[in-house]
Scaffold this active site. Structure first.
Site, PDB file in Angstrom:
ATOM      1  N   CYS A   1      72.982 113.658  65.015  1.00 40.48           N
ATOM      2  CA  CYS A   1      73.206 113.806  66.452  1.00 40.48           C
ATOM      3  C   CYS A   1      74.110 112.686  66.980  1.00 40.48           C
ATOM      4  O   CYS A   1      74.111 111.584  66.442  1.00 40.48           O
ATOM      5  CB  CYS A   1      71.919 113.802  67.260  1.00 40.48           C
ATOM      6  SG  CYS A   1      70.812 115.139  66.870  1.00 40.48           S
TER       7      CYS A   1
ATOM      8  N   ARG B   1      78.591 111.952  61.084  1.00 37.18           N
ATOM      9  CA  ARG B   1      77.148 111.718  61.023  1.00 37.18           C
ATOM     10  C   ARG B   1      76.387 112.973  60.589  1.00 37.18           C
ATOM     11  O   ARG B   1      75.225 112.905  60.256  1.00 37.18           O
ATOM     12  CB  ARG B   1      76.645 111.237  62.379  1.00 37.18           C
ATOM     13  CG  ARG B   1      77.271 109.914  62.812  1.00 37.18           C
ATOM     14  CD  ARG B   1      76.957 109.611  64.238  1.00 37.18           C
ATOM     15  NE  ARG B   1      75.563 109.275  64.415  1.00 37.18           N
ATOM     16  CZ  ARG B   1      75.064 108.056  64.322  1.00 37.18           C
ATOM     17  NH1 ARG B   1      75.866 107.050  64.061  1.00 37.18           N
ATOM     18  NH2 ARG B   1      73.796 107.827  64.484  1.00 37.18           N
TER      19      ARG B   1
ATOM     20  N   TRP C   1      72.081 117.824  65.306  1.00 36.80           N
ATOM     21  CA  TRP C   1      71.576 118.106  63.958  1.00 36.80           C
ATOM     22  C   TRP C   1      70.153 118.604  64.196  1.00 36.80           C
ATOM     23  O   TRP C   1      69.288 117.859  64.651  1.00 36.80           O
ATOM     24  CB  TRP C   1      71.589 116.819  63.127  1.00 36.80           C
ATOM     25  CG  TRP C   1      71.278 117.005  61.679  1.00 36.80           C
ATOM     26  CD1 TRP C   1      72.161 117.333  60.682  1.00 36.80           C
ATOM     27  CD2 TRP C   1      70.006 116.848  61.032  1.00 36.80           C
ATOM     28  NE1 TRP C   1      71.522 117.390  59.475  1.00 36.80           N
ATOM     29  CE2 TRP C   1      70.196 117.098  59.655  1.00 36.80           C
ATOM     30  CE3 TRP C   1      68.723 116.528  61.477  1.00 36.80           C
ATOM     31  CZ2 TRP C   1      69.162 117.040  58.724  1.00 36.80           C
ATOM     32  CZ3 TRP C   1      67.694 116.468  60.554  1.00 36.80           C
ATOM     33  CH2 TRP C   1      67.918 116.714  59.196  1.00 36.80           C
TER      34      TRP C   1
ATOM     35  N   ASN D   1      69.385 112.164  71.820  1.00 32.71           N
ATOM     36  CA  ASN D   1      69.195 111.890  70.388  1.00 32.71           C
ATOM     37  C   ASN D   1      67.766 111.412  70.220  1.00 32.71           C
ATOM     38  O   ASN D   1      67.277 110.633  71.041  1.00 32.71           O
ATOM     39  CB  ASN D   1      70.111 110.756  69.905  1.00 32.71           C
ATOM     40  CG  ASN D   1      71.533 111.217  69.703  1.00 32.71           C
ATOM     41  OD1 ASN D   1      71.857 112.375  69.929  1.00 32.71           O
ATOM     42  ND2 ASN D   1      72.375 110.293  69.271  1.00 32.71           N
ATOM     43  N   GLY D   2      67.108 111.827  69.146  1.00 34.74           N
ATOM     44  CA  GLY D   2      65.739 111.384  68.903  1.00 34.74           C
ATOM     45  C   GLY D   2      64.776 112.564  68.962  1.00 34.74           C
ATOM     46  O   GLY D   2      65.196 113.727  68.890  1.00 34.74           O
TER      47      GLY D   2
ATOM     48  N   GLU E   1      71.731 107.156  41.189  1.00 42.40           N
ATOM     49  CA  GLU E   1      72.751 107.152  42.231  1.00 42.40           C
ATOM     50  C   GLU E   1      73.912 108.105  41.880  1.00 42.40           C
ATOM     51  O   GLU E   1      74.406 108.837  42.737  1.00 42.40           O
ATOM     52  CB  GLU E   1      73.253 105.711  42.457  1.00 42.40           C
ATOM     53  CG  GLU E   1      74.362 105.541  43.464  1.00 42.40           C
ATOM     54  CD  GLU E   1      74.056 106.063  44.862  1.00 42.40           C
ATOM     55  OE1 GLU E   1      72.900 106.393  45.160  1.00 42.40           O
ATOM     56  OE2 GLU E   1      75.004 106.169  45.655  1.00 42.40           O
TER      57      GLU E   1
ATOM     58  N   LYS F   1      74.942 111.328  44.138  1.00 38.58           N
ATOM     59  CA  LYS F   1      76.289 111.571  44.670  1.00 38.58           C
ATOM     60  C   LYS F   1      76.731 112.996  44.330  1.00 38.58           C
ATOM     61  O   LYS F   1      77.259 113.701  45.176  1.00 38.58           O
ATOM     62  CB  LYS F   1      77.326 110.584  44.096  1.00 38.58           C
ATOM     63  CG  LYS F   1      77.234 109.152  44.585  1.00 38.58           C
ATOM     64  CD  LYS F   1      77.721 108.933  45.992  1.00 38.58           C
ATOM     65  CE  LYS F   1      76.643 109.044  47.011  1.00 38.58           C
ATOM     66  NZ  LYS F   1      75.752 107.990  47.279  1.00 38.58           N
TER      67      LYS F   1
ATOM     68  N   GLU G   1      74.741 115.620  46.354  1.00 39.07           N
ATOM     69  CA  GLU G   1      75.057 115.609  47.782  1.00 39.07           C
ATOM     70  C   GLU G   1      76.342 116.335  48.127  1.00 39.07           C
ATOM     71  O   GLU G   1      76.397 117.055  49.109  1.00 39.07           O
ATOM     72  CB  GLU G   1      75.249 114.158  48.255  1.00 39.07           C
ATOM     73  CG  GLU G   1      74.000 113.420  48.521  1.00 39.07           C
ATOM     74  CD  GLU G   1      74.320 112.028  49.041  1.00 39.07           C
ATOM     75  OE1 GLU G   1      73.805 111.684  50.093  1.00 39.07           O
ATOM     76  OE2 GLU G   1      75.104 111.297  48.398  1.00 39.07           O
TER      77      GLU G   1
ATOM     78  N   HIS H   1      60.258 113.033  26.500  1.00 38.36           N
ATOM     79  CA  HIS H   1      58.920 113.341  27.028  1.00 38.36           C
ATOM     80  C   HIS H   1      58.942 114.561  27.941  1.00 38.36           C
ATOM     81  O   HIS H   1      58.063 114.727  28.776  1.00 38.36           O
ATOM     82  CB  HIS H   1      58.357 112.121  27.767  1.00 38.36           C
ATOM     83  CG  HIS H   1      58.168 110.944  26.862  1.00 38.36           C
ATOM     84  ND1 HIS H   1      57.212 110.909  25.876  1.00 38.36           N
ATOM     85  CD2 HIS H   1      58.846 109.779  26.749  1.00 38.36           C
ATOM     86  CE1 HIS H   1      57.292 109.766  25.215  1.00 38.36           C
ATOM     87  NE2 HIS H   1      58.296 109.064  25.720  1.00 38.36           N
TER      88      HIS H   1
ATOM     89  N   LYS I   1      74.582 111.234  58.407  1.00 32.04           N
ATOM     90  CA  LYS I   1      74.910 109.874  57.991  1.00 32.04           C
ATOM     91  C   LYS I   1      73.808 108.897  58.359  1.00 32.04           C
ATOM     92  O   LYS I   1      73.561 107.926  57.671  1.00 32.04           O
ATOM     93  CB  LYS I   1      76.238 109.468  58.640  1.00 32.04           C
ATOM     94  CG  LYS I   1      76.765 108.112  58.197  1.00 32.04           C
ATOM     95  CD  LYS I   1      77.232 108.134  56.760  1.00 32.04           C
ATOM     96  CE  LYS I   1      77.686 106.795  56.243  1.00 32.04           C
ATOM     97  NZ  LYS I   1      77.665 106.757  54.773  1.00 32.04           N
TER      98      LYS I   1
HETATM   99  C1  F6R Z   1      73.520 108.962  50.150  1.00 28.00           C
HETATM  100  C2  F6R Z   1      73.183 108.641  51.485  1.00 28.00           C
HETATM  101  C3  F6R Z   1      71.745 108.678  51.893  1.00 28.00           C
HETATM  102  C4  F6R Z   1      71.403 107.356  52.565  1.00 28.00           C
HETATM  103  C5  F6R Z   1      69.985 107.386  53.124  1.00 28.00           C
HETATM  104  C6  F6R Z   1      69.594 106.053  53.720  1.00 28.00           C
HETATM  105  O1  F6R Z   1      74.883 109.001  49.930  1.00 28.00           O
HETATM  106  O2  F6R Z   1      74.042 108.314  52.237  1.00 28.00           O
HETATM  107  O3  F6R Z   1      70.898 108.918  50.813  1.00 28.00           O
HETATM  108  O4  F6R Z   1      71.546 106.346  51.618  1.00 28.00           O
HETATM  109  O5  F6R Z   1      69.889 108.379  54.104  1.00 28.00           O
HETATM  110  O6  F6R Z   1      70.458 105.679  54.744  1.00 28.00           O
HETATM  111  P1  F6R Z   1      70.590 104.169  55.225  1.00 28.00           P
HETATM  112  O7  F6R Z   1      71.155 103.397  54.095  1.00 28.00           O
HETATM  113  O8  F6R Z   1      71.504 104.243  56.401  1.00 28.00           O
HETATM  114  O9  F6R Z   1      69.219 103.706  55.580  1.00 28.00           O
END
Ligand code: F6R
Length: 614
Positions: free
Chosen positions: A2, A27, A77, A103-104, A487, A491, A494, A510, A609
């Site tokens: 949002c 975002r 969102w 927002n919220g 990680e 990536k 995502e 296992h 984001k």
């Molecule tokens: C992955 C990604 C998310 C954030 C997660 C935490 O690429 O961006 O998994 O890492 O939502 O976000 P922050 O770091 O802002 O607390």
């Protein structure tokens, strides 16, 4: 997650609102809308899907929007109610004169809605936000004072909110308020702005006022007044925003993600500047506010984080335990906050977050703070809610990260953990001095080595093409690169929507080994060091099951070509630093696969984001 923009002034209101919303698109959102006052009437325009749909709609309304001089805009969102036009913000009161963007989450919206319906309010949407429109309007009808109406209404709201409100009886005015959700006021000449985040206004002004919880701002083109929840007037503190508009440009790259991957060498240099100049000097980390005695006697560290930040924390655990011999627990914030935890005043609690706004991590940090723990925050946003909870704050200074998939902020968070571990090790004298010196040297050389790697990305691009039709991927690693496997898999999931799993290589046998066949790529992260040979033999187990074998390695062993179908080489680094080196090709692999598949790389579906809901 949002985004809000508000504007009062003489310029084209809808251009400013949609321009601001464009810069918040990264975002993540699923619908958008604006409300303006034009010809003395509140007018609302909304669209489902991409912001372009709203822009197209507004382009057909230019005539009726000509006189608009105040407005609020939102990208949504979905949380309450499906993503459609009706549920998109702004929401209006029954009379249609008042409009609100939010927002919220209003947690008590069900009870409020029942009360408001009983009083004759007619609801159009399924959202929690619409209750705010009706509630504030009822208060306005009683008081005939919009700021007072917002103040009284906010006392009845539970939950988190950043709100901007306009009413056609109160020309040129925006009322803005917040609680546990970010909102700032942009200070202009004959114009003022409100926004949920800096990028929405940075093109217009670098001067801003950050609202504190429960403060209310009254914005007119030539004035900004600030009040606390008891109606006392407060002098606004105007701050200079550290951002440059240029940070929001792709600078010739196709996507922000690839631009941000290329920024990583500079992110490392930037992080090190002022902290580490030469291997002969101690790491300077004045950001850590615990005194030397307390640091020496520290006997436990708890790290809380989500997603990519959680993976950075997992690497941090290995590094701190290895160099400082202090036990480190790492937990997903969303798990930590709903169980009995035993952190207390003897525990250092580290919250890691790119955005500094992630609701779960913020709650975890607040809980630990209430139990007396010293709170250290590692974040890319020193202006965030989490940063405000910090006793010690390490800003990672990666610059604004626009792509939803975190890349450069991850590397910057890793740098923060290396700096912290080295700093603690030097204070505690807990690691061999030559070893520490070697690591410092390696960190200083790292940017050049990554630059070298980035010049050889064609091989990764080719690999991405070869494997882009795979439906599943397994990433295996051991030791501190287990987090790299997680990680790398995250990536890929995502941005390409390919099912990818990160696994500790020793665990393959296992269970997951049952999945292996000639269709499944197994990517082994094999950086020279303690566990190299072990992963090699785990990779052999996978090869024996006909899996498609990819190696990511800093080894120059030619025999690897026999075992693996594809070998991705990276420059050699000390094992302890290797998670930074190893993640770069995995970011690139995910990027090129997603790009090859034509996915929306910077704004993957369903993701936001900044995740400001639990
Ligand atoms: C992955 C990604 C998310 C954030 C997660 C935490 O690429 O961006 O998994 O890492 O939502 O976000 P922050 O770091 O802002 O607390």
């Amino acid at each position: 997650m949002c985004g809000i923009v508000g504007y009062t002034g003489k310029k084209n209101v809808t251009d400013i609102l949609t321009g601001g919303l464009s810069s918040l698109e990264y975002r993540g959102y699923d619908s958008s809308g604006v409300a303006v006052i034009a010809d003395g009437k509140t007018k609302v325009y909304k669209a489902e899907g991409k912001l372009q749909n709203l822009k197209d709609l507004l382009a057909t309304k230019q005539e009726e929007l000509k006189s608009a001089n105040v407005g609020i805009g939102h990208i949504r969102w979905a949380t309450h109610g499906i993503p459609n036009e009706i549920n998109a913000h702004p929401h209006t009161s029954t009379c249609g004169k008042l409009a609100v963007v939010h927002n919220g989450i209003i947690e008590n919206f069900k009870e409020l809605r029942e009360k408001l319906e009983a009083k004759g309010c007619v609801f159009k949407s399924e959202t929690d936000t619409e209750t705010v429109a009706h509630l504030v309007n009822l208060k306005y009808e009683e008081t005939k004072d919009l700021k007072e109406a917002v103040r009284l209404a906010s006392k009845e709201l539970d939950g988190a909110y950043a709100l901007c409100i306009i009413h056609e009886d109160v020309p040129n005015t925006i009322i803005a308020t917040r609680r546990n959700a970010p909102l700032l006021i942009g200070v202009g000449e004959d114009e003022n702005f409100a926004a949920s985040d800096v990028p929405a206004i940075i093109e217009h002004t670098k001067k801003a006022i950050y609202l504190d919880d429960n403060q209310i701002a009254v914005l007119k083109p030539n004035s900004i007044e600030l009040f606390d929840s008891n109606n006392n007037k407060i002098s606004p503190k105007v701050e200079l925003l550290p951002w440059e508009p240029i940070a929001l440009s792709k600078m010739g790259y196709k996507h922000f993600m690839i631009k941000e991957i290329h920024e990583q060498p500079d992110v490392i240099r930037n992080f090190l500047s002022g902290k580490l100049h030469s291997a002969n000097e101690p790491v300077k980390l004045d950001e850590v506010k615990l005194d030397k005695e307390k640091l020496k006697n520290l006997n436990r560290i708890q790290v809380v984080a989500c997603g990519t930040s959680l993976h950075a924390a997992m690497v941090g655990k290995y590094v701190i335990e290895e160099l400082c011999k202090i036990p480190v627990d790492v937990e997903a914030s969303s798990e930590y906050i709903y169980r009995t935890t035993v952190t207390d005043e003897h525990t250092l609690v580290i919250g890691v977050s790119q955005s500094g706004e992630t609701a779960d991590t913020l709650t975890a940090v607040k809980q630990s703070k209430a139990r007396g723990s010293h709170i250290l925050i590692i974040t890319n946003r020193p202006d965030s809610a989490m940063a405000r909870e910090a006793d010690s704050l390490i800003p990672v200074n990666a610059g604004i990260e626009v792509s939803v998939a975190a890349t450069k902020s991850y590397v910057a968070q890793l740098m923060a953990f290396y700096a912290l571990a080295l700093h603690l090790a030097e204070i505690k004298d807990s690691a061999d001095k030559d070893y520490i010196k070697t690591l410092k040297n390696e960190l200083l050389l790292l940017p050049q080595k990554i630059e070298l790697l980035l010049t050889k990305k064609e091989k990764i691009q080719k690999c991405a093409r070869m494997y882009s039709s795979s439906k599943n991927f397994i990433f295996i690693a051991r030791g501190m690169n287990y987090a790299t496997a997680l990680e790398g898999a995250l990536k890929l999931k995502e941005i390409s929507y390919i099912n990818a799993t990160g696994y500790p290589a020793g665990e393959l046998k296992h269970g997951p080994i049952a999945m292996l066949d000639e269709t499944l790529p197994v990517l082994s992260i094999m950086m020279n060091g303690k566990v190299y040979e072990k992963i090699l033999s785990n990779a052999q187990e996978a090869k024996a099951r006909n899996a498609r074998m990819i190696a990511l390695t800093d080894s120059l062993d030619e025999k690897l070509e026999d075992l693996f179908d594809y070998v991705l080489n990276v420059p050699h680094v000390n094992e302890i630093i290797s998670p930074i080196m190893a993640i770069i090709p995995l970011q690139l692999l995910a990027y090129y696969i997603a790009e090859f598949l034509g996915k929306d790389v910077d704004q993957p579906r369903n993701l936001a984001k900044s995740v400001t809901v639990e």
